[in-house]
Enzyme design. Structure first.
Site, PDB file in Angstrom:
ATOM      1  N   HIS A  13       2.716   8.777  18.435  1.00  0.00           N
ATOM      2  CA  HIS A  13       3.949   8.102  18.067  1.00  0.00           C
ATOM      3  C   HIS A  13       4.887   9.184  17.563  1.00  0.00           C
ATOM      4  O   HIS A  13       4.800   9.620  16.415  1.00  0.00           O
ATOM      5  CB  HIS A  13       3.675   7.012  17.027  1.00  0.00           C
TER       6      HIS A  13
ATOM      7  N   HIS B 242       6.917   0.517  11.534  1.00  0.00           N
ATOM      8  CA  HIS B 242       7.667   1.662  11.027  1.00  0.00           C
ATOM      9  C   HIS B 242       8.118   2.578  12.149  1.00  0.00           C
ATOM     10  O   HIS B 242       7.616   2.515  13.264  1.00  0.00           O
ATOM     11  CB  HIS B 242       6.822   2.454  10.020  1.00  0.00           C
TER      12      HIS B 242
ATOM     13  N   GLU C   6       3.413  11.583  14.877  1.00  0.00           N
ATOM     14  CA  GLU C   6       2.032  11.261  14.524  1.00  0.00           C
ATOM     15  C   GLU C   6       1.130  11.297  15.754  1.00  0.00           C
ATOM     16  O   GLU C   6       1.258  10.471  16.654  1.00  0.00           O
ATOM     17  CB  GLU C   6       1.972   9.851  13.918  1.00  0.00           C
TER      18      GLU C   6
ATOM     19  N   HIS D 210       6.452   1.721  15.950  1.00  0.00           N
ATOM     20  CA  HIS D 210       5.080   1.281  16.217  1.00  0.00           C
ATOM     21  C   HIS D 210       4.555   0.527  15.003  1.00  0.00           C
ATOM     22  O   HIS D 210       5.252   0.390  14.002  1.00  0.00           O
ATOM     23  CB  HIS D 210       4.182   2.463  16.586  1.00  0.00           C
TER      24      HIS D 210
ATOM     25  N   HIS E 244       0.853  -1.195   0.000  1.00  0.00           N
ATOM     26  CA  HIS E 244       0.000   0.000   0.000  1.00  0.00           C
ATOM     27  C   HIS E 244       0.878   1.229   0.000  1.00  0.00           C
ATOM     28  O   HIS E 244       2.019   1.198   0.469  1.00  0.00           O
ATOM     29  CB  HIS E 244      -1.007  -0.015   1.148  1.00  0.00           C
TER      30      HIS E 244
HETATM   31 FE   FE2 Z   1       2.584   5.539  12.172  1.00  0.00          FE
END
Ligand code: FE2
Length: 424
Positions: free
Chosen positions: A356, A326, A332, A362, A283
């Protein structure tokens, strides 16, 4: 409710026929004895594509307000300077209930995560607004930043200097800095708030996507002029340099009879977001879900991106369909308006939050990983879901309320504890 459509359009609207001057902005005498006033949202000499200003024609200019005095609001914090040292852990919060005590939007603001500095016009803050009472003869003017409101519980009736917006969960409101507004509600209300100190939000570039897609400009709605001729004393609350100030004036600040220009409050229904994703494998990066962006001087590196994860089809083959594990240089902050988020089907609840920060690893929890690793890859619709992200290049510092106020999910890291080591 009447609206005008189009992000960044040059709108023109009058609540009283003939109130809007034709062919000039500042005639010797404005129609109906109104006062002409210019509100600039960008430097005069900003490039034309980024230049934002509106002319308003009002019963009295907004300078007639009196002197401001300090107003205490201990929960409202501003900029990295007001944050506390924040551990480099993935962090998540349970939904915080709307307190029963009477509070309006201003009183109900609870700052969560902060970066940047409004004096330097950089960075942003993530707040919650937890309130249950309408602002009565009280207006809020935020000179520090634009406000992006993401209602999660309860509908908002927003009166602005430029007119009225009705905004319900699933929709968002964008309120430019410096423009007065008040919010009326019917009961307990929870709103995620992004306060953007940086460049004004705009639609992202589309690159090879082309001339359509993601959030389309025509789906943003601006109000029509709606003058408020209520008499009596009004309180103006102004956020200025991180502090709140109050003044009173003997007339409504919503006394604009006509206006024109491209600086305007907007609403947007996320159901109109044209979600784009992979039709082969893997994706795309989640930037494909960007609704609005506040850029910085560094190309492609946002002060804040507003990103949504709306209902969508998953069709990719030989692909782990949830987000991969990642860690990113960007930070974020996430919320969930309704439904389930595919990487965290249980612990991330509507009204909750997660953070995050930059370079904090995470990804999907154990349950989501196991399920997605073994699911038959038939076309599948993620339905009835709306998560969002305020993503910033600047690392967030938390408030004392966020870190030690009781809502932090102390067991969050356990959601990855079941991920087994691969066989040697
Ligand atoms: Fe993330």
């Amino acid at each position: 409710m009447n609206y005008q459509s189009g992000f960044g359009n040059q709108f023109a609207t009058e609540a009283v026929a003939g109130a809007l001057p034709v062919g000039r902005n500042s005639p010797q005498r404005a129609p109906h004895g109104l006062y002409a006033e210019l509100i600039s949202g960008s430097a005069f000499t900003a490039p034309r594509a980024e230049n934002q200003r509106s002319w308003v024609y009002r019963r009295r200019p907004s300078v007639v307000v009196g002197a401001f005095t300090p107003l205490a609001q201990p929960w409202l914090k501003t900029g990295a300077r007001d944050g506390i040292d924040t551990p480099p852990n993935p962090l998540r919060w349970h939904p915080i209930e709307v307190p029963a005590a009477s509070a309006d939007f201003v009183e109900g603001l609870r700052s969560i995560a902060l970066n940047g500095d409004p004096e330097a016009q950089t960075g942003m803050a993530a707040h919650l607004a937890l309130f249950n009472r309408s602002m009565d003869k009280r207006a809020f003017v935020n000179a520090d930043g634009d406000l992006l409101l993401v209602p999660q519980q309860g509908a908002l009736q927003i009166r602005t200097e430029l007119g009225l917006l009705d905004v319900k969960p699933g929709e968002i409101a964008l309120l430019p800095r410096g423009i007065a507004f008040s919010i009326a509600v019917d009961g307990p209300t929870r709103v995620y708030v992004c306060e953007n100190y940086g460049a004004a939000f705009r639609l992202p570039e589309l690159g090879p996507i082309g001339s359509n897609g993601l959030a389309n400009a025509r789906d943003f709605l601006a109000p029509v002029a709606a003058v408020d001729d209520t008499t009596g004393e009004f309180e103006i609350v102004k956020k200025y340099g991180g502090a709140l100030w109050r003044a009173t004036q003997p007339h409504s600040p919503f006394n604009v009879v006509a206006w024109h220009g491209n600086l305007a409050p907007l609403k947007y229904d996320t159901a109109h977001f044209n979600t784009i994703g992979s039709i082969s494998f893997d994706h795309p990066d989640p930037s494909i879900f960007t609704v609005l962006t506040s850029p910085t001087d560094t190309p492609g590196t946002a002060n804040c991106d507003f990103v949504i994860f709306p209902p969508r089809w998953l069709v990719a083959e030989d692909t782990f369909r949830p987000p991969w594990y990642h860690r990113n240089v960007m930070s974020e902050f996430m919320g969930l308006v309704y439904g389930q988020y595919d990487a965290k089907p249980e612990g991330f609840r509507p009204g909750g939050m997660s953070l995050h920060n930059g370079m904090v690893p995470h990804g999907p929890d154990t349950e989501a990983f196991d399920k997605a690793s073994n699911a038959p890859l038939a076309p599948h619709k993620l339905d009835n879901t709306l998560a969002f992200m305020f993503e910033s290049r600047w690392r967030f510092r938390l408030t004392e309320f966020a870190l030690n106020g009781g809502a932090l999910d102390a067991a969050y890291a356990d959601c990855w504890a079941g991920l087994k080591e691969a066989a040697r």
